[in-house]
Design an enzyme around this catalytic site. Structure first.
Site, mmCIF file in Angstrom:
data_model
loop_
_atom_site.group_PDB
_atom_site.id
_atom_site.type_symbol
_atom_site.label_atom_id
_atom_site.label_comp_id
_atom_site.label_asym_id
_atom_site.label_seq_id
_atom_site.Cartn_x
_atom_site.Cartn_y
_atom_site.Cartn_z
ATOM 1 N N ARG A 125 70.008 19.850 39.958
ATOM 2 C CA ARG A 125 68.765 19.379 38.874
ATOM 3 C C ARG A 125 69.663 19.131 37.591
ATOM 4 N NH1 ARG A 125 64.319 21.165 41.616
ATOM 5 N NH2 ARG A 125 64.856 21.966 43.339
ATOM 6 N N CYS A 126 70.553 18.468 37.813
ATOM 7 C CA CYS A 126 71.311 18.012 36.265
ATOM 8 C C CYS A 126 71.480 16.257 36.338
ATOM 9 C CB CYS A 126 72.888 18.643 36.853
ATOM 10 S SG CYS A 126 74.541 18.013 35.713
ATOM 11 N N GLY A 127 71.826 16.328 34.867
ATOM 12 C CA GLY A 127 71.682 15.082 35.014
ATOM 13 C C GLY A 127 73.278 13.622 35.359
ATOM 14 N N PHE A 128 74.559 14.756 35.568
ATOM 15 C CA PHE A 128 75.553 14.379 37.048
ATOM 16 C C PHE A 128 74.920 14.252 38.449
ATOM 17 C CE2 PHE A 128 76.591 15.299 32.773
ATOM 18 C CZ PHE A 128 77.584 14.154 31.824
ATOM 19 N N THR A 129 74.451 14.493 39.137
ATOM 20 C CA THR A 129 73.968 14.929 40.080
ATOM 21 C C THR A 129 74.442 13.880 41.102
ATOM 22 O OG1 THR A 129 72.552 17.396 39.814
ATOM 23 C CG2 THR A 129 72.251 16.343 41.741
#
Length: 184
Positions: A34-38
């Protein structure tokens, strides 16, 4: 100690000995769902699919230490990654990469390749601002700063590079190709 002296536990509870990857190029990455980098999972799977026959192995170590961005259990993470990003590379048990309970492998990796900055661009600037709010001196230690930090290990077992999540995937791919070409 070398990279080959470490073992990990995969997301099914099996022991994975890194010595079994001797002669391969390894990319070890701490991830979160659930990360912007996912969305980097997509690029990682492309790299794995394209270069696994040449000797690339990717080892995914989910981590929930950065704003609780990997809240699922190991089964939930596996399901998310395979359904949404169709990942096929190795996934380990969720673990800490910093602090008192960090995996010994991460202590080793950080001793071999410390933090060298986020580079340039908006994402790099954003990461610097975010981390400065939490720790003004974040640049002065080798800790993992965020999800999707990657360590590249060559065929001889040397930790040759560290890529922060803001690093270009094209740069990463170029370094992987260079390692794959060495000592074939």
């Amino acid at each position: 100690m070398t990279i080959y002296d470490y073992t990990l536990e995969d997301n099914r509870g099996n022991t994975v000995a890194l010595k079994d990857f001797r002669g391969k190029v390894l990319l070890i990455v701490n991830t979160a769902t659930r990360c912007g980098f996912t969305p980097q999972y997509k690029a990682l799977e492309r790299l794995y699919t394209q270069y696994k026959e040449c000797g690339l192995e990717i080892i995914d170590i989910p981590c929930n230490q950065f704003l609780s961005q990997a809240p699922e259990d190991d089964q939930g993470i596996q399901q998310f990654c395979t359904l949404k990003y169709h990942t096929t590379f190795l996934r380990m048990k969720k673990a800490d990469v910093n602090g008192e309970h960090e995996l010994p492998l991460y202590t080793y990796l950080k001793s071999q390749q410390g933090f060298q900055g986020f580079g340039n661009g908006l994402k790099a600037m954003g990461m610097s601002v975010l981390l400065r709010q939490r720790d003004w001196n974040y640049k002065d230690n080798p800790d993992i700063k965020w999800n999707f930090t990657k360590f590249l290990i060559d065929r001889k077992g040397s930790v040759v590079d560290r890529f922060e999540p803001t690093a270009s995937m094209n740069l990463l791919e170029g370094r992987i190709i260079a390692c794959l070409k060495e000592s074939q």
